[in-house]
Design a protein around this motif. Structure first.
Motif, mmCIF file in Angstrom:
data_model
loop_
_atom_site.group_PDB
_atom_site.id
_atom_site.type_symbol
_atom_site.label_atom_id
_atom_site.label_comp_id
_atom_site.label_asym_id
_atom_site.label_seq_id
_atom_site.Cartn_x
_atom_site.Cartn_y
_atom_site.Cartn_z
ATOM 1 N N LEU A 121 2.857 5.830 -6.093
ATOM 2 C CA LEU A 121 2.618 5.730 -7.535
ATOM 3 C C LEU A 121 1.290 6.375 -7.915
ATOM 4 C CD1 LEU A 121 3.796 2.050 -8.105
ATOM 5 C CD2 LEU A 121 4.978 4.142 -8.851
ATOM 6 N N ASN A 122 0.267 6.156 -7.110
ATOM 7 C CA ASN A 122 -1.051 6.734 -7.365
ATOM 8 C C ASN A 122 -0.994 8.259 -7.298
ATOM 9 O OD1 ASN A 122 -3.767 6.362 -8.021
ATOM 10 N ND2 ASN A 122 -4.412 6.101 -5.913
ATOM 11 N N ALA A 123 -0.229 8.780 -6.354
ATOM 12 C CA ALA A 123 -0.065 10.233 -6.232
ATOM 13 C C ALA A 123 0.701 10.786 -7.433
ATOM 14 C CB ALA A 123 0.657 10.574 -4.936
ATOM 15 N N ASP A 124 1.777 10.108 -7.797
ATOM 16 C CA ASP A 124 2.614 10.578 -8.905
ATOM 17 C C ASP A 124 1.883 10.558 -10.249
ATOM 18 O OD1 ASP A 124 4.699 10.903 -7.124
ATOM 19 O OD2 ASP A 124 5.822 9.136 -7.810
ATOM 20 N N PHE A 125 1.112 9.526 -10.490
ATOM 21 C CA PHE A 125 0.526 9.344 -11.817
ATOM 22 C C PHE A 125 -0.936 9.729 -11.929
ATOM 23 C CE2 PHE A 125 4.262 6.645 -11.827
ATOM 24 C CZ PHE A 125 4.842 7.021 -13.019
ATOM 25 N N ARG A 126 -1.649 9.763 -10.799
ATOM 26 C CA ARG A 126 -3.074 10.079 -10.861
ATOM 27 C C ARG A 126 -3.463 11.232 -9.944
ATOM 28 N NH1 ARG A 126 -6.370 5.622 -9.174
ATOM 29 N NH2 ARG A 126 -8.062 6.560 -10.328
ATOM 30 N N GLY A 127 -2.506 11.759 -9.189
ATOM 31 C CA GLY A 127 -2.788 12.868 -8.282
ATOM 32 C C GLY A 127 -3.638 12.471 -7.087
ATOM 33 N N ASP A 141 0.806 -1.220 0.000
ATOM 34 C CA ASP A 141 0.000 0.000 0.000
ATOM 35 C C ASP A 141 0.840 1.272 0.000
ATOM 36 O OD1 ASP A 141 -2.366 -1.406 -0.073
ATOM 37 O OD2 ASP A 141 -3.103 -0.696 1.859
ATOM 38 N N ALA A 142 1.946 1.267 0.738
ATOM 39 C CA ALA A 142 2.772 2.477 0.821
ATOM 40 C C ALA A 142 3.327 2.848 -0.553
ATOM 41 C CB ALA A 142 3.901 2.281 1.824
ATOM 42 N N ARG A 143 3.851 1.868 -1.261
ATOM 43 C CA ARG A 143 4.439 2.126 -2.580
ATOM 44 C C ARG A 143 3.363 2.499 -3.611
ATOM 45 N NH1 ARG A 143 7.669 3.749 -6.386
ATOM 46 N NH2 ARG A 143 8.503 2.200 -7.794
ATOM 47 N N GLN A 188 -3.226 8.124 -2.136
ATOM 48 C CA GLN A 188 -3.807 7.073 -1.300
ATOM 49 C C GLN A 188 -3.588 5.731 -1.995
ATOM 50 O OE1 GLN A 188 -7.725 8.723 -1.491
ATOM 51 N NE2 GLN A 188 -8.373 7.331 -3.104
ATOM 52 N N PRO A 189 -3.614 4.661 -1.219
ATOM 53 C CA PRO A 189 -3.472 3.347 -1.856
ATOM 54 C C PRO A 189 -4.677 3.028 -2.731
ATOM 55 C CG PRO A 189 -3.252 3.181 0.541
ATOM 56 C CD PRO A 189 -3.704 4.565 0.229
ATOM 57 N N THR A 190 -4.443 2.181 -3.701
ATOM 58 C CA THR A 190 -5.498 1.645 -4.559
ATOM 59 C C THR A 190 -5.153 0.188 -4.820
ATOM 60 O OG1 THR A 190 -6.793 2.029 -6.559
ATOM 61 C CG2 THR A 190 -4.413 2.348 -6.742
ATOM 62 N N ALA A 192 0.455 -2.684 -11.531
ATOM 63 C CA ALA A 192 0.911 -2.765 -10.139
ATOM 64 C C ALA A 192 -0.262 -3.163 -9.254
ATOM 65 C CB ALA A 192 1.483 -1.422 -9.686
ATOM 66 N N LEU A 193 0.017 -4.049 -8.298
ATOM 67 C CA LEU A 193 -0.974 -4.496 -7.323
ATOM 68 C C LEU A 193 -0.481 -4.194 -5.914
ATOM 69 C CD1 LEU A 193 -1.657 -8.078 -8.720
ATOM 70 C CD2 LEU A 193 -3.240 -6.146 -8.810
ATOM 71 N N ALA A 194 -1.392 -3.790 -5.032
ATOM 72 C CA ALA A 194 -1.060 -3.485 -3.636
ATOM 73 C C ALA A 194 -1.550 -4.613 -2.734
ATOM 74 C CB ALA A 194 -1.683 -2.164 -3.210
ATOM 75 N N TYR A 195 -0.648 -5.231 -2.024
ATOM 76 C CA TYR A 195 -0.947 -6.411 -1.214
ATOM 77 C C TYR A 195 -2.051 -6.165 -0.184
ATOM 78 C CZ TYR A 195 -0.191 -10.653 1.456
ATOM 79 O OH TYR A 195 -0.374 -11.853 2.087
ATOM 80 N N GLU A 196 -1.877 -5.183 0.672
ATOM 81 C CA GLU A 196 -2.841 -4.977 1.758
ATOM 82 C C GLU A 196 -4.232 -4.640 1.227
ATOM 83 O OE1 GLU A 196 1.119 -3.283 3.416
ATOM 84 O OE2 GLU A 196 0.054 -3.315 1.496
ATOM 85 N N THR A 197 -4.302 -3.791 0.216
ATOM 86 C CA THR A 197 -5.601 -3.416 -0.340
ATOM 87 C C THR A 197 -6.279 -4.615 -0.972
ATOM 88 O OG1 THR A 197 -4.961 -1.113 -0.659
ATOM 89 C CG2 THR A 197 -6.780 -1.915 -1.996
ATOM 90 N N CYS A 198 -5.544 -5.413 -1.716
ATOM 91 C CA CYS A 198 -6.131 -6.601 -2.349
ATOM 92 C C CYS A 198 -6.677 -7.565 -1.305
ATOM 93 C CB CYS A 198 -5.099 -7.302 -3.222
ATOM 94 S SG CYS A 198 -4.680 -6.402 -4.733
ATOM 95 N N LEU A 199 -5.910 -7.802 -0.248
ATOM 96 C CA LEU A 199 -6.381 -8.711 0.797
ATOM 97 C C LEU A 199 -7.593 -8.152 1.532
ATOM 98 C CD1 LEU A 199 -3.821 -10.293 0.181
ATOM 99 C CD2 LEU A 199 -3.551 -10.615 2.636
#
Length: 169
Positions: free
Chosen positions: A53-59, A47-49, A62-64, A100-107
């Motif tokens: 990436l979400n901030a950099d590319f989509r403004g 989620d942190a990473r 937050q995690p997605t 890219a996939l976020a572990y915590e969000t997916c779980l």
């Protein structure tokens, strides 16, 4: 076909490689592409990473659950239209882009939706791959086309309609 970059070791125990290979192979076949010619990079992160990436590319700082970066803009000109086919490199390969996939969000989402994690991650990989191929859900017509294709692919994988039981990823 898929180059997996593991930034979060928790994905290793999950069997992400087999899930991703199966999901992508069937999705690519369903849209008329040879999976053996396609190149996809999959970042398995946390989620942190993904928040960065979400901030950099989509403004959106937050995690997605999933992000996609197509190699080419294949989006159709008309809402609900079929995207353009990807163009092959001189060697015949089709570089499609990165997911890219976020572990915590997916779980967390899988648990909230009462789904097996592998089913939810399969859906997210198919969803991300369709974004690489120019599909999107920004308009009702685009969403109907993309979601219909997702449901068809997931059905062929033996999974239920994710839109009957959850929100759009």
């Amino acid at each position: 076909m898929i180059d997996i970059v593991l930034e979060d070791d928790r994905w290793s125990a999950f069997g992400l490689s087999a899930v991703a290979e199966r999901a992508c192979a069937l999705a690519l076949t369903c849209v008329g592409l040879d999976p053996d010619l396609c190149e996809i990079a999959l970042l398995a992160t946390d989620d942190a990473r993904i928040a960065v990436l979400n901030a950099d590319f989509r403004g959106k700082a937050q995690p997605t659950n999933v992000l996609s970066w197509p190699a080419d803009d294949l989006a159709p000109d008309e809402p609900g239209g079929t995207p353009l086919p990807p163009e092959a490199d001189p060697d015949g390969t089709l570089p499609l882009g990165d997911i890219a996939l976020a572990y915590e969000t997916c779980l967390r989402e899988a648990e909230e939706q009462g789904k097996a994690v592998s089913d939810h991650v399969t859906h997210l990989i198919v969803h991300g791959l369709l974004h690489l191929l120019g599909y999107d859900h920004e308009t009702e017509a685009d969403a109907a086309l993309m979601e219909g294709l997702e449901v068809n692919i997931l059905c062929k994988l033996g999974l239920p309609d994710p839109y009957a039981i959850s929100d759009r990823p």
